[in-house]
Design an enzyme around this catalytic site. Structure first.
Site: not given
Ligand SMILES: [Zn+2]
Ligand SMILES: [Zn+2]
Ligand SMILES: [Zn+2]
Ligand SMILES: [Zn+2]
Ligand SMILES: [Zn+2]
Ligand SMILES: [Zn+2]
Ligand SMILES: [Zn+2]
Lengths: 588, 194
Positions: A292, A299, A325
């Site tokens: 995906c 981090c 997006c």
């Protein structure tokens, strides 16, 4: 990929070393030995005589004085063949006029010589002995001539200084120039002479400076085909056409692109950009490993793989909660796919190119091992004496490896989009690629077999087994040689010859490896006051590896079935051979 | 070093047949390295009736190197820059021969006025107009001749010289002439008044 270059370096040098001491190789089963090296080394010392040799021929041919011959040769870039072709086609008058040669049949003696002459340049009346009339008939005072010559030499036009008269195309007599300039500026006269001398190299399409650094001071003169590979007496092997390392069966253009590609880190950069993305928080590159589009950095930051924007962790297969997006989604994916595909294609060819270079390096070490094995066997057994087959097999292996490795960058460009996208249809391309790869694989298989047999510890075997290995090595050597030749033929005749746009040429296949150019030495004959006999001393001793009495001419390539290559045998046609003494040319 | 003896001879020779050629060369100052050339516009061209001034500077190697020439008078011509007056002419470059003189060079420049070579332009704008719209080109060239090459029968340098000879300082003469747009009479008025 930094090591790519330095290891090429190693590769190249070890190849040269491996060629040492193989003079007699394969003579037992090869076709008639080729003629002596047609390439010549021109050293600082032989430059003058090399130039004189060419001048002499034109002088004799056209009954000209030296400076006229030089003017003609400079105009025709030291290409005597072309000069003669123009002579035949357009006639002497036209040939001379174009090049700016004015030959005065007989000085007009009847014209009264006045005691004083008005120089049209400085407009002074001068005693005639202070003036000089040149071949075109124009006369000016010595001071003005000198000024003119100096201006032109400083402009770098030494090779073609025209007469001062307006619209007079005549080239001034170099003796006049040298003489007058020397009186006022001896250093300028020297400069002038150097320019004239170096014109033989710089304006000559058959001669090029050796590209060695630091420069060895030599230039190489080739016989007729500029697409060839040569070895200077300093040891450097190079492609005469592009002056980079020998690279056949790659064409010069392909090699230039390939070398650049290997140097370019952009390939790696492309790969990184296609496969990783910087974390929006800590900016470390993160690789995508799941299916995906949500990726998470070590981090702890999660982000969208497609746009790189930071997101939460809540997501489905197709969307990330609270994140939209996808505007450039399709485009980005396509671009990254393309970069990935191109990169994989490049890596495919690069890896194989590399693999053969690496094998080559491994095998270079074999040379010493084999020498040891030979001496061990020699001591042990008296019946086996001739071990030339091992050395011959080994040098065959080196040469074939070299061909194989360069065949990969060739294929990369031949069947890729970069150079020949519009040259052939997809279908044609596949057929050709198939044909080529078939031959390449055959060669590859036999080279590997040869390598395997050469690595056998024959010093530990019985006589029969050694004889068996010997047979195999000799056989495989012949086969790989034939296959290399066939691969070159295929590249030249089936692939490159059919190109419509752009022309690619490769150096011919040399079964014996790159020829070392022989020293060009022209010897003065003491008794002949104004005539000297240039002779190719290289063919009568010294370094020549493939010695043949010069001028025998009978050892042509007709005996060899492999050399079907139809290179223009221009000189065989008998027009003009730069390497024959003028006398021989005259006789023809 | 410039061959000044030759330049001197060239000047004498040139002034001897000034009537026939119409070509004038005179030094700008005491220094023979800077000269001013004058050529009449060729008859039958849009330059007819104009008087064109050309700045000449001689390189150290003269006559073995070509003189540098540049129109001081504005001119509309494909091979002459309408901005700077730079001339595109082969004999001023690689075809120069020491046997040529300032006079012959100026004659060549004059010939260039009669026979433009728009294929080797110095001024692309003018060259395009010449090729595409010849009538407009003629009109513009004629207008420029009227405006810049005919203002007075005298060139700037000659006006300067003339006024300076009347006793005015040369620098003042120049700036005054500039201020009144080159009109000699206005300049004289101004100089006299103060
Ligand atoms: Zn003179
Ligand atoms: Zn001449
Ligand atoms: Zn060298
Ligand atoms: Zn090359
Ligand atoms: Zn991070
Ligand atoms: Zn997921
Ligand atoms: Zn996104």
């Amino acid at each position: 990929m930094d090591d790519c270059l330095s290891s090429d370096e190693d590769y190249y040098y070890s190849d040269r070393d491996s060629l040492d001491g193989l003079e007699n190789e394969e003579a037992d089963f090869q076709c008639a030995p080729p003629k002596g090296p047609s390439t010549k080394v021109i050293t600082k010392e032989s430059l003058l005589s090399a130039q004189k040799e060419d001048l002499r021929k034109v002088m004799d041919m056209l009954s000209l004085r030296e400076h006229h011959a030089r003017t003609l040769l400079i105009y025709y870039r030291w290409d005597a063949e072309r000069l003669l072709a123009v002579l035949v086609e357009k006639g002497k008058a036209c040939l001379f006029a174009e090049a700016g040669v004015k030959v005065v049949e007989h000085q007009d003696l009847d014209s009264p010589s006045f005691p004083t002459i008005t120089c049209d340049i400085c407009m002074e009346d001068l005693p005639s002995e202070e003036t000089t009339r040149v071949d075109c008939g124009h006369c000016f005072c010595n001071n003005c001539w000198t000024e003119h010559f100096i201006v032109k030499i400083n402009e770098g036009q030494s090779r073609r200084i025209r007469c001062m008269a307006h619209k007079c195309n005549a080239i001034c007599d170099e003796a006049v120039i040298r003489n007058l300039v020397n009186k006022r500026h001896p250093d300028m006269a020297e400069k002038f002479d150097r320019f004239l001398l170096e014109s033989y190299i710089e304006d000559n399409k058959r001669v090029k400076w050796c590209p060695s650094t630091p420069h060895c001071g030599n230039a190489i003169r080739i016989e007729d085909d500029e697409f060839c590979e040569v070895e200077c007496s300093c040891g450097l092997q190079f492609c005469f056409s592009c002056l980079s390392e020998a690279h056949s069966p790659c064409s010069c253009v392909m090699w230039e692109l390939w070398a650049k590609k290997c140097r370019d880190e952009s390939e790696t950069v492309n790969w990184i950009t296609a496969h990783t993305k910087a974390c929006p928080k800590c900016h470390k590159p993160v690789e995508k490993n799941g299916g995906c589009n949500l990726v998470s950095c070590i981090c702890g930051q999660a982000f969208c793989w497609l746009c790189g924007g930071a997101t939460g962790r809540d997501h489905t297969w197709s969307s990330i909660t609270g994140h939209s997006c996808g505007r450039f989604k399709a485009e980005r994916e396509k671009k990254s796919e393309r970069a990935k595909r191109d990169h994989y294609r490049y890596m495919h060819y690069y890896n194989r190119y590399r693999a053969h270079i690496d094998s080559f390096k491994q095998e270079s070490k074999l040379k010493e091992t084999i020498q040891e094995r030979v001496s061990v066997t020699e001591e042990r057994d008296s019946r086996l004496r001739d071990f030339s087959w091992v050395n011959n097999g080994l040098s065959r292996l080196f040469r074939s490896r070299r061909v194989l490795s360069f065949s990969y960058p060739f294929a990369f460009y031949m069947f890729g989009d970069e150079l020949f996208k519009d040259e052939m249809t997809q279908e044609e391309r596949e057929i050709k690629q198939h044909l080529f790869e078939d031959q390449q694989q055959q060669l590859e298989a036999n080279v590997e077999k040869l390598s395997k047999f050469l690595e056998e510890p024959f010093d530990q075997y019985g006589e029969d087994k050694v004889m068996e290995i010997r047979m195999q090595v000799i056989n495989l050597s012949v086969i790989t040689d034939t296959l290399c030749q066939k691969l070159y033929d295929c590249i030249e005749n089936d692939l490159l010859a059919s190109l419509q746009f752009g022309s690619h040429n490769i150096a011919p296949y040399k079964s014996k490896g790159i020829e070392r150019a022989s020293e060009l030495t022209t010897c003065w004959k003491a008794n002949n006051s104004d005539k000297y006999l240039p002779s190719d001393c290289g063919a009568s001793g010294g370094t020549a590896e493939f010695d043949q009495p010069s001028g025998s001419g009978s050892s042509d390539e007709s005996g060899c079935p492999l050399r079907k290559r139809a290179r223009k045998d221009g000189l065989g046609g008998g027009l003009f051979d730069l390497n024959l003494p003028a006398e021989v040319v005259d006789r023809n | 070093m410039i061959d000044f003896a030759r330049v001197q001879k060239e000047l004498q020779e040139c002034s001897r047949d000034i009537e026939a050629s119409g070509i004038r060369v005179s030094p700008k100052s005491d220094n023979l390295g800077c000269l001013i050339g004058t050529i009449p516009g060729p008859i039958g061209t849009p330059y007819e009736g104009g008087t064109f001034q050309i700045d000449i500077s001689l390189p150290d190697g003269y006559p073995f190197e070509p003189p540098k020439m540049q129109f001081a008078t504005k001119v509309w011509h494909p091979n002459i820059s309408s901005q700077s007056g730079a001339i595109c002419l082969d004999i001023l470059k690689d075809q120069w021969s020491p046997a040529l003189t300032l006079k012959t060079a100026l004659l060549s420049v004059q010939a260039l006025l009669s026979a433009p070579e728009p294929d080797d332009p110095q001024d692309a704008v003018v060259a395009q107009q010449y090729l595409r719209d010849y009538q407009t080109f003629i009109g513009t060239a004629r207008y420029w001749t009227e405006t810049f090459a005919k203002a007075s029968s005298l060139g700037v340098e000659e006006k300067v010289q003339k006024l300076a000879e009347m006793g005015f300082p040369e620098a003042l003469v120049r700036s005054t002439l500039e201020a009144v747009g080159g009109d000699e009479n206005l300049a004289l008025e101004k100089l006299c008044s103060g």
